[in-house]
Motif scaffolding. Structure first.
Motif, PDB file in Angstrom:
ATOM      1  N   LYS A  89       0.822  -1.210   0.000  1.00 50.51           N
ATOM      2  CA  LYS A  89       0.000   0.000   0.000  1.00 50.51           C
ATOM      3  C   LYS A  89       0.862   1.268   0.000  1.00 50.51           C
ATOM      4  CE  LYS A  89      -3.983  -2.128   0.151  1.00 50.51           C
ATOM      5  NZ  LYS A  89      -4.907  -2.091  -0.993  1.00 50.51           N
ATOM      6  N   SER A 149       2.095   6.293  -5.898  1.00 44.09           N
ATOM      7  CA  SER A 149       1.772   6.372  -7.331  1.00 44.09           C
ATOM      8  C   SER A 149       0.464   7.109  -7.577  1.00 44.09           C
ATOM      9  CB  SER A 149       1.712   4.969  -7.937  1.00 44.09           C
ATOM     10  OG  SER A 149       0.610   4.239  -7.439  1.00 44.09           O
ATOM     11  N   GLU A 159       1.803   1.889  -3.626  1.00 40.86           N
ATOM     12  CA  GLU A 159       0.565   2.212  -4.350  1.00 40.86           C
ATOM     13  C   GLU A 159       0.126   3.641  -4.046  1.00 40.86           C
ATOM     14  OE1 GLU A 159      -2.538  -0.552  -3.499  1.00 40.86           O
ATOM     15  OE2 GLU A 159      -1.559  -2.235  -4.504  1.00 40.86           O
TER      16      GLU A 159
END
Length: 253
Positions: free
Chosen positions: A218, A224, A221
């Motif tokens: 996470k 990004s 992620e």
């Protein structure tokens, strides 16, 4: 006056920018007024907090070389209590432009003197090098957090960084302290990760943060998507770890 903390390790891929983004966001979540200074030409801390750096003309670069005031380079994020001084690829050229400047190692300290009183914490995300910008960051800082990944060769390069810190303490910033070593990318299921964590704690003892940052998908992620992990997934281990780190940091004051 705000506390200035550099997050530094010349070894790439240790979680330095991830720590910078999420520690800054966690301190802000806990009610502290925070400025994240992106001192890496890759500008990942800037984009990781949703700042569009394309075409931006007021960044740390312009402020460091004296074209604008530091206050002009600070950008409010979408999150309460959190500001960013964004970076830009132009920062690569700043080291060349600063070579002939008087007291060139002091440029960032002088720049941050304009804004540090407005914040509780100023977090500097250093570039993965020991060049002039990183020397400036350490000269400007009150303390330094050193992320150490729980993987093979984790201590590679640490001695060189500690030597640089010692030289800066002797010549430029005698008040600089090591805030702590932060174990990152920790996976308790892996034997070598536990061995590395044990080795770091044996070497540095109480200088190692009690908080450990677990390996967590996470975290990457969230970056990004231009969000801190506590916004992207507040229930993730990455979010909980960084809030724990922020609380540990505050408790040390």
């Amino acid at each position: 006056m705000g506390k200035v903390i550099a997050i530094a390790n010349q070894k790439g891929g240790v979680g330095k920018t991830t720590t910078s983004i999420n520690l800054a966001a966690s301190l802000a979540k806990l009610g502290k007024k925070v400025l994240l200074v992106d001192a890496d030409p890759q500008a990942n801390s800037s984009s990781g907090l949703g700042i569009d750096i394309k075409g931006r003309t007021k960044t740390i670069y312009e402020s460091l070389i004296g074209e604008i005031k530091a206050t002009e380079a600070c950008v409010k994020t979408d999150y309460d209590n959190l500001w960013v001084m964004p970076s830009h690829i132009n920062l690569v050229g700043a080291e060349i432009e600063m070579i002939d400047m008087e007291n060139r190692e002091m440029c960032m300290r002088e720049m941050l003197a304009e804004v540090r009183e407005q914040f509780d914490y100023v977090i500097i995300d250093c570039s993965p090098s020991l060049g002039l910008i990183t020397v400036n960051s350490l000269t400007a800082a009150d303390s330094v957090i050193i992320p150490v990944q729980c993987e093979y060769f984790a201590l590679e390069g640490i001695a060189k960084l500690l030597n640089t810190i010692a030289r800066i303490q002797k010549l430029l910033n005698p008040q600089l302290t090591i805030e702590g070593f932060l174990l990152t990318m920790y996976d308790s299921r892996l034997k070598y990760a536990n061995q590395v964590a044990e080795e770091v704690r044996k070497h540095f003892g109480d200088m190692v943060f009690k908080t450990t940052i677990s390996r967590n998908v996470k975290l990457s992620e969230a970056t990004s998507y231009g969000q801190p992990v506590l916004v992207y997934d507040k229930d993730s281990n990455g979010s909980k770890n960084h809030l724990e780190l922020a609380n540990e940091l505050i408790a040390k004051e």
